[in-house]
Design a protein around this motif. Structure first.
Motif, PDB file in Angstrom:
ATOM      1  N   ALA A 175      12.360   8.930  -9.870  1.00 40.90           N
ATOM      2  CA  ALA A 175      12.716   8.857  -8.450  1.00 40.90           C
ATOM      3  C   ALA A 175      12.248   7.524  -7.884  1.00 40.90           C
ATOM      4  O   ALA A 175      11.448   6.816  -8.508  1.00 40.90           O
ATOM      5  CB  ALA A 175      12.065  10.007  -7.672  1.00 40.90           C
ATOM      6  N   LYS A 176      12.741   7.183  -6.708  1.00 37.55           N
ATOM      7  CA  LYS A 176      12.228   6.009  -6.009  1.00 37.55           C
ATOM      8  C   LYS A 176      10.794   6.253  -5.563  1.00 37.55           C
ATOM      9  O   LYS A 176      10.026   5.311  -5.412  1.00 37.55           O
ATOM     10  CB  LYS A 176      13.117   5.692  -4.804  1.00 37.55           C
ATOM     11  N   GLY A 177      10.464   7.517  -5.351  1.00 36.95           N
ATOM     12  CA  GLY A 177       9.096   7.877  -5.010  1.00 36.95           C
ATOM     13  C   GLY A 177       8.980   8.534  -3.647  1.00 36.95           C
ATOM     14  O   GLY A 177       9.760   8.254  -2.725  1.00 36.95           O
ATOM     15  N   LEU A 178       8.006   9.426  -3.538  1.00 38.24           N
ATOM     16  CA  LEU A 178       7.739  10.137  -2.286  1.00 38.24           C
ATOM     17  C   LEU A 178       6.241  10.094  -2.011  1.00 38.24           C
ATOM     18  O   LEU A 178       5.426  10.124  -2.939  1.00 38.24           O
ATOM     19  CB  LEU A 178       8.193  11.598  -2.388  1.00 38.24           C
ATOM     20  N   THR A 179       5.863  10.036  -0.745  1.00 38.09           N
ATOM     21  CA  THR A 179       4.448  10.057  -0.392  1.00 38.09           C
ATOM     22  C   THR A 179       3.906  11.476  -0.552  1.00 38.09           C
ATOM     23  O   THR A 179       4.672  12.460  -0.491  1.00 38.09           O
ATOM     24  CB  THR A 179       4.232   9.611   1.058  1.00 38.09           C
ATOM     25  N   PRO A 180       2.594  11.625  -0.732  1.00 39.75           N
ATOM     26  CA  PRO A 180       2.017  12.970  -0.798  1.00 39.75           C
ATOM     27  C   PRO A 180       2.367  13.824   0.422  1.00 39.75           C
ATOM     28  O   PRO A 180       2.650  15.019   0.289  1.00 39.75           O
ATOM     29  CB  PRO A 180       0.512  12.687  -0.878  1.00 39.75           C
ATOM     30  N   ALA A 181       2.356  13.212   1.601  1.00 37.05           N
ATOM     31  CA  ALA A 181       2.662  13.967   2.822  1.00 37.05           C
ATOM     32  C   ALA A 181       4.084  14.524   2.800  1.00 37.05           C
ATOM     33  O   ALA A 181       4.325  15.677   3.181  1.00 37.05           O
ATOM     34  CB  ALA A 181       2.462  13.085   4.050  1.00 37.05           C
TER      35      ALA A 181
ATOM     36  N   ALA B 253       0.833  -1.208   0.000  1.00 35.88           N
ATOM     37  CA  ALA B 253       0.000   0.000   0.000  1.00 35.88           C
ATOM     38  C   ALA B 253       0.861   1.249   0.000  1.00 35.88           C
ATOM     39  O   ALA B 253       0.561   2.229  -0.686  1.00 35.88           O
ATOM     40  CB  ALA B 253      -0.919  -0.013   1.222  1.00 35.88           C
ATOM     41  N   ILE B 254       1.955   1.212   0.778  1.00 32.47           N
ATOM     42  CA  ILE B 254       2.862   2.344   0.826  1.00 32.47           C
ATOM     43  C   ILE B 254       3.507   2.561  -0.534  1.00 32.47           C
ATOM     44  O   ILE B 254       3.623   3.678  -1.029  1.00 32.47           O
ATOM     45  CB  ILE B 254       3.945   2.143   1.918  1.00 32.47           C
ATOM     46  N   ALA B 255       3.924   1.439  -1.173  1.00 31.67           N
ATOM     47  CA  ALA B 255       4.544   1.532  -2.495  1.00 31.67           C
ATOM     48  C   ALA B 255       3.586   2.136  -3.502  1.00 31.67           C
ATOM     49  O   ALA B 255       3.973   2.948  -4.346  1.00 31.67           O
ATOM     50  CB  ALA B 255       4.998   0.147  -2.949  1.00 31.67           C
ATOM     51  N   ASP B 256       2.295   1.742  -3.418  1.00 30.08           N
ATOM     52  CA  ASP B 256       1.288   2.277  -4.337  1.00 30.08           C
ATOM     53  C   ASP B 256       1.064   3.769  -4.118  1.00 30.08           C
ATOM     54  O   ASP B 256       0.639   4.473  -5.026  1.00 30.08           O
ATOM     55  CB  ASP B 256      -0.039   1.536  -4.155  1.00 30.08           C
ATOM     56  N   ASP B 257       1.346   4.225  -2.903  1.00 34.23           N
ATOM     57  CA  ASP B 257       1.114   5.624  -2.545  1.00 34.23           C
ATOM     58  C   ASP B 257       2.280   6.521  -2.939  1.00 34.23           C
ATOM     59  O   ASP B 257       2.179   7.736  -2.863  1.00 34.23           O
ATOM     60  CB  ASP B 257       0.869   5.718  -1.031  1.00 34.23           C
ATOM     61  N   LEU B 258       3.405   5.925  -3.343  1.00 35.07           N
ATOM     62  CA  LEU B 258       4.574   6.709  -3.707  1.00 35.07           C
ATOM     63  C   LEU B 258       4.382   7.364  -5.070  1.00 35.07           C
ATOM     64  O   LEU B 258       3.926   6.726  -6.020  1.00 35.07           O
ATOM     65  CB  LEU B 258       5.824   5.828  -3.716  1.00 35.07           C
ATOM     66  N   LEU B 259       4.742   8.633  -5.148  1.00 34.96           N
ATOM     67  CA  LEU B 259       4.592   9.396  -6.385  1.00 34.96           C
ATOM     68  C   LEU B 259       5.955   9.717  -6.974  1.00 34.96           C
ATOM     69  O   LEU B 259       6.917   9.945  -6.239  1.00 34.96           O
ATOM     70  CB  LEU B 259       3.829  10.692  -6.111  1.00 34.96           C
ATOM     71  N   LYS B 260       6.036   9.737  -8.291  1.00 33.29           N
ATOM     72  CA  LYS B 260       7.275  10.066  -8.990  1.00 33.29           C
ATOM     73  C   LYS B 260       7.040  11.278  -9.890  1.00 33.29           C
ATOM     74  O   LYS B 260       5.911  11.527 -10.330  1.00 33.29           O
ATOM     75  CB  LYS B 260       7.762   8.859  -9.786  1.00 33.29           C
ATOM     76  N   PRO B 261       8.085  12.051 -10.192  1.00 33.35           N
ATOM     77  CA  PRO B 261       7.896  13.355 -10.847  1.00 33.35           C
ATOM     78  C   PRO B 261       7.440  13.311 -12.302  1.00 33.35           C
ATOM     79  O   PRO B 261       6.828  14.270 -12.782  1.00 33.35           O
ATOM     80  CB  PRO B 261       9.264  14.022 -10.733  1.00 33.35           C
TER      81      PRO B 261
END
Length: 306
Positions: A143-149, A20-28
């Motif tokens: 990117a590896k990804g960042l959460t919205p928060a 779920a965390i991985a799905d929540d990660l956003l990339k630019p």
């Protein structure tokens, strides 16, 4: 047996939570498509598809060979910008068409990523869906990804600028005077800065300009789009949709996102030191700020580099 079942359940919950965390990660960036073809034809096809899906073309920028960037906006982007503080920074989507080897890559800035990085009111998921329909969606990248928060309070390192700490380039007597100064200087190519597009935000005295930056000599290379990208956009899938940079006129004031934030949001995983690192463009944040300050008609002030 009960103990094993309990441990198995905990492991499953942990696995699902990680997923779920991985799905929540956003990339630019989003890679829309990749395949054989010629750049001019792919650019025209992308323009047609974007306009057919409700986007207006605000400007076209070819910063260097084999690369064209199509800047678009629509009613939802402008409406969301109007509701958000300094929302003009997020009023446009940049779509890059790049010839890399035998393939042409069509990519674009991830609207949901940028909505969070720029602390906008809406999440722009509808814009994301419209872009997918227009030019496709293979994968997010950059990117590896960042959460919205994390994106909503993002900075590259402690002590570096966040979204709400833009460079204050100039203050004029009125909004009209500020617009006139920027338009005049961009038309003159002041400090090597020229206009790519202009988007007026509805219902508020706010306008965003997309700008091209070209150094007039080797001494000016650190503000030059081609030079900066040659150092940091080195991976197989290109992040050319990072360009162009923005100048925001809000009321009588003129702002730009400082490069330590603006570049880092597009390249959050870039190393601080080593080959193809921020160290190679250490002088760029100040060089960019000074060029944009002159283009805005502002007075000089000093600020540190990276």
């Amino acid at each position: 047996m009960r103990c094993f079942a309990k441990l198995f359940s905990i492991a499953c919950l942990a696995f699902m939570s990680a997923g779920a965390i991985a799905d929540d990660l956003l990339k630019p960036f989003v890679l829309g498509s990749k395949g054989p073809g010629e750049l001019p034809a792919k650019v025209e096809a992308a323009k047609a598809a974007l306009t057919a899906n409700g986007f207006a073309i605000a400007g076209i920028y070819a910063p260097y060979a084999n690369t064209t960037i199509i800047v678009v906006t629509n009613d939802e982007l402008k409406s969301n910008a109007a509701k958000s503080e300094n929302g003009g920074f997020g009023a446009a989507i940049r779509v890059s068409v790049v010839k890399a080897g035998n393939d042409v890559q069509v990519s674009y800035t991830n609207p949901v990523y940028m909505a969070n990085a720029y602390r906008m009111k809406g999440d722009l998921k509808n814009v994301s869906a419209a872009l997918q329909k227009a030019v496709g969606r293979v994968e997010e990248f950059g990117a590896k990804g960042l959460t919205p928060a994390k994106l909503r309070k993002y900075n590259y390192m402690i002590g570096m600028e966040e979204f709400d700490e833009p460079s204050e380039l100039a203050e004029h007597k009125s909004h009209e005077d500020a617009l006139k100064a920027v338009e005049t200087n961009l038309a003159a190519g002041t400090a090597g800065v020229t206009k790519v597009y202009r988007i007026d935000i509805p219902g508020k005295k706010e306008t965003v300009f997309g700008v091209a930056m070209k150094g007039k000599s080797d001494a000016d290379k650190f503000m030059d789009d081609k030079y900066v990208m040659s150092e940091i956009d080195f991976r197989d899938v290109k992040s050319a949709a990072h360009l162009p940079y923005e100048i925001l006129v809000s009321g009588k004031n003129v702002y730009a996102l400082y490069a330590r934030f603006r570049i880092a949001t597009s390249f959050p995983d870039l190393s601080m030191m080593g080959s193809n690192s921020f160290m190679n463009i250490m002088k760029s944040p100040e060089a960019i700020r000074k060029a944009l300050l002159k283009a805005a008609g502002g007075k000089e002030e000093e600020k540190a580099g990276w």
